[in-house]
Structure formats: C-alpha cells, structure tokens
Design a protein around this motif. Structure first.
Motif, PDB file in Angstrom:
ATOM      1  N   TYR A  15       0.852  -1.190   0.000  1.00  0.00           N
ATOM      2  CA  TYR A  15       0.000   0.000   0.000  1.00  0.00           C
ATOM      3  C   TYR A  15       0.881   1.230   0.000  1.00  0.00           C
ATOM      4  N   VAL A  24       2.863  -5.295   2.663  1.00  0.00           N
ATOM      5  CA  VAL A  24       2.019  -6.088   3.561  1.00  0.00           C
ATOM      6  C   VAL A  24       2.237  -7.582   3.334  1.00  0.00           C
ATOM      7  N   GLY A  45      -1.687  -7.972  12.333  1.00  0.00           N
ATOM      8  CA  GLY A  45      -0.968  -7.094  11.412  1.00  0.00           C
ATOM      9  C   GLY A  45       0.015  -7.819  10.501  1.00  0.00           C
ATOM     10  N   GLY A  47      -0.685  -9.718   8.021  1.00  0.00           N
ATOM     11  CA  GLY A  47      -1.164  -9.785   6.640  1.00  0.00           C
ATOM     12  C   GLY A  47      -2.153 -10.914   6.376  1.00  0.00           C
ATOM     13  N   LYS A  48      -2.660 -11.555   7.425  1.00  0.00           N
ATOM     14  CA  LYS A  48      -3.560 -12.701   7.257  1.00  0.00           C
ATOM     15  C   LYS A  48      -4.831 -12.336   6.481  1.00  0.00           C
ATOM     16  N   SER A  49      -5.496 -11.265   6.919  1.00  0.00           N
ATOM     17  CA  SER A  49      -6.741 -10.872   6.242  1.00  0.00           C
ATOM     18  C   SER A  49      -6.466 -10.438   4.810  1.00  0.00           C
ATOM     19  N   THR A  50      -5.357  -9.753   4.623  1.00  0.00           N
ATOM     20  CA  THR A  50      -4.986  -9.310   3.278  1.00  0.00           C
ATOM     21  C   THR A  50      -4.820 -10.518   2.361  1.00  0.00           C
TER      22      THR A  50
HETATM   23  P1  ADP Z   1      -3.990  -9.301  10.012  1.00  0.00           P
HETATM   24  O1  ADP Z   1      -5.272  -9.786   9.451  1.00  0.00           O
HETATM   25  O2  ADP Z   1      -2.903 -10.340  10.036  1.00  0.00           O
HETATM   26  O3  ADP Z   1      -4.148  -8.699  11.395  1.00  0.00           O
HETATM   27  P2  ADP Z   1      -4.076  -7.350   7.872  1.00  0.00           P
HETATM   28  O4  ADP Z   1      -3.963  -8.173   6.644  1.00  0.00           O
HETATM   29  O5  ADP Z   1      -5.416  -6.841   8.228  1.00  0.00           O
HETATM   30  O6  ADP Z   1      -3.408  -8.136   9.102  1.00  0.00           O
HETATM   31  O7  ADP Z   1      -3.102  -6.103   7.734  1.00  0.00           O
HETATM   32  C1  ADP Z   1      -1.711  -6.249   7.486  1.00  0.00           C
HETATM   33  C2  ADP Z   1      -1.060  -4.875   7.387  1.00  0.00           C
HETATM   34  O8  ADP Z   1      -1.534  -4.194   6.248  1.00  0.00           O
HETATM   35  C3  ADP Z   1      -1.319  -3.970   8.573  1.00  0.00           C
HETATM   36  O9  ADP Z   1      -0.116  -3.335   8.910  1.00  0.00           O
HETATM   37  C4  ADP Z   1      -2.310  -2.984   8.041  1.00  0.00           C
HETATM   38  O10 ADP Z   1      -2.191  -1.755   8.683  1.00  0.00           O
HETATM   39  C5  ADP Z   1      -1.968  -2.905   6.568  1.00  0.00           C
HETATM   40  N1  ADP Z   1      -3.155  -2.586   5.749  1.00  0.00           N
HETATM   41  C6  ADP Z   1      -4.231  -3.375   5.564  1.00  0.00           C
HETATM   42  N2  ADP Z   1      -5.135  -2.782   4.726  1.00  0.00           N
HETATM   43  C7  ADP Z   1      -4.585  -1.591   4.387  1.00  0.00           C
HETATM   44  C8  ADP Z   1      -5.017  -0.492   3.546  1.00  0.00           C
HETATM   45  N3  ADP Z   1      -6.183  -0.522   2.887  1.00  0.00           N
HETATM   46  N4  ADP Z   1      -4.195   0.560   3.440  1.00  0.00           N
HETATM   47  C9  ADP Z   1      -2.991   0.595   4.084  1.00  0.00           C
HETATM   48  N5  ADP Z   1      -2.544  -0.380   4.877  1.00  0.00           N
HETATM   49  C10 ADP Z   1      -3.317  -1.459   5.036  1.00  0.00           C
END
Ligand code: ADP
Ligand code: MG
Length: 236
Positions: A15, A24, A45, A47-50
């Motif tokens: 991002y 990420v 944080g 990146g699991k959900s991503t």
């Molecule tokens: P998890 O599910 O493992 O807790 P996420 O996949 O939600 O982690 O997020 C991983 C990282 O990506 C985090 O540091 C988060 O802040 C960043 N992130 C997620 N979505 C966005 C976005 N739309 N813009 C900027 N950073 C993002």
C-alpha cells in the motif's frame, strides 16, 4: 495424486501511504489442495486478512499470480472478478456480516439473487443450506433475534448456498465463547469432510487451528516455511 486448487506464485501486496510504501505481503508461494482445510495463523498485522481477501478475490495483488482452479484471478477485471467470486467463493467473517433487516432465510437467499436460479430452486437451496447448519427452525428470525453462534451458522449457510468450491473464513470463532466456537469448527469440518469443500481459515486460536488439516504461518507478510515451524516447535 491430489490436485492443487489454489496456486499462489510470487504474490506481493503493498500500500502507498503518503510518500511511504508499506509491504504487507512479500513474495508469497502457496499451494492448497482441493478438499484441504488450512488454518492461517500469525500475529496481528502480519497480513492474514490481506492474504485471505486476495485468495477470495475481494482485493487485487500488487504483483504475482493467484491461480484458483486454473484461473489466474489476478488478471480478471472488476466485473469478471465479481462474477467469479459470486460463483466460486463463500465468505465467513468474524462478525457474521448479516443484513439486520432480513430474516435468516432472506440472508441466505441473498447470494442466489445474483444467479439465474428460479424462485423455487433458490428456496430449495436455502432450505438445504439452513438444514446443514441445523437452523431449519429459525427461518423467520432476524439477526438480533439470534445468538452469536446462530448468526454465525446463518453466515455459514449463506457461504454454502451457492455451492462454492472454496470457503474462506476470517477468525470465524473470534467473537464466540469456546463451546459455541467448537460447534462452528465442527460445522466447518463437516463442510470439508461431507461436502469436500476447500477451506482457508484465519485464526488466532491454536485449538481452532488444530481442527484444520494443515497450519500455515505468516510473520510480517512472509510465509514461514513448514520445516522452520517444525524445528521451532522442537526447540520449545
Ligand atoms: P492481520 O489480518 O494479520 O491482522 P491485515 O492483513 O489486516 O493483518 O493487515 C496487514 C497490514 O496491512 C497492517 O499493517 C495494516 O495496517 C496494513 N493494511 C491493511 N489494509 C490496508 C489499507 N487498505 N491501506 C494501508 N494499509 C493497510
Ligand atoms: Mg485480520
């Protein structure tokens, strides 16, 4: 030999924030076999959900390939991706994401409204899905008239009703007590064992992860190789 349903190669996601680039996910390689139940763990944080959203076609990668049943979904445009998602993926979220004004029946029917099925066919599928999650006696209840566990079962029926190959679940037991969480995990195992669904589940809970057939681990956007996990476990 079992066939890979999901083949991820050289996948990265970053991002842009102000002038800064946030990496990420970095260079992910992952195969998931058809019919496998995989748990994805890692610190908040990491990146699991991503990663889950990329696999589900909710989000698009910065680079790399995500082949699902031979289709590289990273190359599909918005419209084609939405169509692909509607027929191939069922989602289960931590907070259920049901529509509050709709009944259990109507919530489960919702994804079918995007298909060409007749009303009669839709209703048959909705009844079968709600029966699978043991909620045939709650068809007319709205989400606020159901417990957390029942709402999650409605969400599972909604994920299931289109008969997707792939089910993704992001912390599906994260908001439930232990006993209710276990019921939900049993249902997910049923989907795998009796319906042959491929499931990728994000979880924080080692007990939930133990229900899956394989555990994969993310650290700061990098997949930890399984051998490294095994030797780390031996050292503890
Ligand atoms: P998890 O599910 O493992 O807790 P996420 O996949 O939600 O982690 O997020 C991983 C990282 O990506 C985090 O540091 C988060 O802040 C960043 N992130 C997620 N979505 C966005 C976005 N739309 N813009 C900027 N950073 C993002
Ligand atoms: Mg998350």
């Amino acid at each position: 030999m079992a066939e890979s349903l999901i083949r991820i190669r050289d996948l990265s996601k970053s991002y842009q924030r102000g002038g800064q680039r946030i990496d990420v996910l970095v260079d992910i390689q992952l195969d998931v076999l058809r019919g496998e139940f995989v748990a994805l763990m890692g610190p908040s944080g990491s990146g699991k959900s991503t990663l889950l959203n990329l696999i589900a076609g909710i989000d698009q990668p910065s680079s790399g390939r995500i082949e699902i049943a031979g289709v590289d979904i990273a190359t599909l445009g918005e419209g084609a991706l939405a169509d692909w998602r509607a027929s191939h993926v069922g989602f289960i979220f931590q907070f259920y994401n049901l529509m509050p004004v709709l009944t259990a029946f109507e919530n489960v029917e919702l994804p079918l409204l995007l298909t060409g099925l007749s009303r009669k066919q839709r209703h048959a599928h909705v009844h079968a899905a709600l029966e699978m999650v043991h909620l045939s006696d709650r068809l007319d209840h709205r989400p606020n008239e159901l417990s957390g566990g029942q709402q999650q079962r409605v969400a599972i029926a909604r994920a299931l009703v289109t008969d997707p190959t792939l089910i993704v679940a992001d912390e599906p037991t994260g908001d439930l007590d232990r006993h209710t969480g276990e019921e939900i995990l049993k249902l997910l195992q049923d989907l795998q064992r009796t319906l042959g669904k491929t499931i990728v589940m994000v979880t924080h809970d080692p007990k939930a992860a133990a229900c899956a057939g394989r555990l994969i681990h993310l650290e700061k956007g990098v997949l930890v190789p399984e051998e490294a996990m095994a030797s780390a476990a031996r050292e503890h």
